[in-house]
Write a protein that holds these residues in place. Structure first.
Motif, PDB file in Angstrom:
ATOM      1  N   ASP A 119      24.635  -2.441 105.645  1.00 43.74           N
ATOM      2  CA  ASP A 119      24.521  -1.363 106.619  1.00 43.74           C
ATOM      3  C   ASP A 119      25.836  -0.589 106.769  1.00 43.74           C
ATOM      4  O   ASP A 119      26.409  -0.491 107.833  1.00 43.74           O
ATOM      5  CB  ASP A 119      24.064  -1.912 107.970  1.00 43.74           C
ATOM      6  N   ARG A 120      26.283  -0.024 105.703  1.00 40.13           N
ATOM      7  CA  ARG A 120      27.499   0.799 105.701  1.00 40.13           C
ATOM      8  C   ARG A 120      27.225   2.042 104.874  1.00 40.13           C
ATOM      9  O   ARG A 120      26.379   2.044 103.999  1.00 40.13           O
ATOM     10  CB  ARG A 120      28.684   0.048 105.080  1.00 40.13           C
ATOM     11  N   SER A 152      34.502   5.519 109.915  1.00 39.45           N
ATOM     12  CA  SER A 152      33.626   4.810 110.851  1.00 39.45           C
ATOM     13  C   SER A 152      32.854   5.666 111.840  1.00 39.45           C
ATOM     14  O   SER A 152      32.121   5.100 112.643  1.00 39.45           O
ATOM     15  CB  SER A 152      34.448   3.793 111.642  1.00 39.45           C
ATOM     16  N   ARG A 162      30.160   7.283 111.737  1.00 35.99           N
ATOM     17  CA  ARG A 162      28.715   7.125 111.674  1.00 35.99           C
ATOM     18  C   ARG A 162      28.268   5.764 112.183  1.00 35.99           C
ATOM     19  O   ARG A 162      27.089   5.567 112.449  1.00 35.99           O
ATOM     20  CB  ARG A 162      28.232   7.307 110.239  1.00 35.99           C
ATOM     21  N   ASN A 163      29.176   4.872 112.308  1.00 35.41           N
ATOM     22  CA  ASN A 163      28.860   3.546 112.813  1.00 35.41           C
ATOM     23  C   ASN A 163      28.643   3.662 114.322  1.00 35.41           C
ATOM     24  O   ASN A 163      29.542   4.047 115.069  1.00 35.41           O
ATOM     25  CB  ASN A 163      30.006   2.599 112.490  1.00 35.41           C
ATOM     26  N   GLN A 164      27.440   3.322 114.811  1.00 37.74           N
ATOM     27  CA  GLN A 164      27.099   3.506 116.213  1.00 37.74           C
ATOM     28  C   GLN A 164      27.978   2.673 117.133  1.00 37.74           C
ATOM     29  O   GLN A 164      28.383   3.131 118.196  1.00 37.74           O
ATOM     30  CB  GLN A 164      25.624   3.159 116.446  1.00 37.74           C
ATOM     31  N   LEU A 165      28.329   1.468 116.715  1.00 36.25           N
ATOM     32  CA  LEU A 165      29.188   0.613 117.527  1.00 36.25           C
ATOM     33  C   LEU A 165      30.569   1.238 117.707  1.00 36.25           C
ATOM     34  O   LEU A 165      31.128   1.248 118.806  1.00 36.25           O
ATOM     35  CB  LEU A 165      29.299  -0.768 116.881  1.00 36.25           C
ATOM     36  N   MET A 166      31.112   1.787 116.641  1.00 39.55           N
ATOM     37  CA  MET A 166      32.418   2.452 116.715  1.00 39.55           C
ATOM     38  C   MET A 166      32.335   3.686 117.608  1.00 39.55           C
ATOM     39  O   MET A 166      33.228   3.948 118.415  1.00 39.55           O
ATOM     40  CB  MET A 166      32.869   2.830 115.299  1.00 39.55           C
ATOM     41  N   GLU A 167      31.254   4.436 117.482  1.00 41.76           N
ATOM     42  CA  GLU A 167      31.084   5.634 118.299  1.00 41.76           C
ATOM     43  C   GLU A 167      30.985   5.274 119.780  1.00 41.76           C
ATOM     44  O   GLU A 167      31.602   5.928 120.630  1.00 41.76           O
ATOM     45  CB  GLU A 167      29.820   6.361 117.846  1.00 41.76           C
TER      46      GLU A 167
END
Length: 127
Positions: free
Chosen positions: A11-12, A100, A102-107
Motif C-alpha cells: 500500500d504505497r 508521503s 498521499r498517505n492518509q495517516l501522514m496527511e
C-alpha cells in the motif's frame, strides 16, 4: 530473483527496495547486503570527494596573504558551501514530506500538528 508471497502488492505509491524485500518470503540478508554495500560506497565516496575538495579550497584561502582577500574569498565561497549543505541535509530530510502526502495517516498527522500550532499561536498572540 526473489520469490514473493501473497498478492505481491503493498500500500504505497513509491516503489522502494525495502518494501520489495519485506514482500519476499525467502531469506533476504543477501539481498539487503547487495543493496546496502554499493549504496554505502556511493554515499561515502560523494561525501568524501566533497569534503576533500572543500578542505583544499579552505587551505588555499588560508594561504592567501592579505586578510581582506581571505574575507572576500570566504564570503564568495560561503554561498556555494551553504547550497551543498542544503542539498545533502535538507533534501534528505524533505524526502518523507515529498513522498508521503498521499498517505492518509501522514496527511491526518500533518493536519493535527498544524491545528495544534495554530491554537498555540492564537493563545499566545490573540488573547
Amino acid at each position: 530473483m526473489m520469490p514473493f508471497c501473497n498478492a505481491n502488492r503493498f500500500d504505497r505509491f513509491f516503489c522502494d527496495s525495502v518494501l520489495l524485500i519485506k514482500l519476499s518470503w525467502a531469506e533476504t540478508q543477501i539481498f539487503e547486503l547487495i543493496t546496502f554495500i554499493p549504496l554505502s560506497i556511493i554515499l561515502l565516496d560523494t561525501v568524501n570527494v566533497t569534503a576533500v575538495s572543500y578542505l583544499y579550497i579552505i587551505n588555499t584561502i588560508l594561504s592567501l596573504f592579505s586578510i581582506p582577500s581571505q574575507h572576500k574569498t570566504f564570503s564568495t565561497c560561503s554561498s556555494h558551501f551553504i547550497i551543498v549543505i542544503l542539498v545533502y541535509l535538507v533534501t534528505t530530510l524533505m524526502c518523507p514530506l515529498i513522498f508521503s502526502p498521499r498517505n492518509q495517516l501522514m496527511e491526518d498527522a500533518l493536519k493535527a500538528g498544524l491545528k495544534r500550532r495554530l491554537m498555540i499561536f492564537k493563545k499566545q498572540f490573540l488573547t
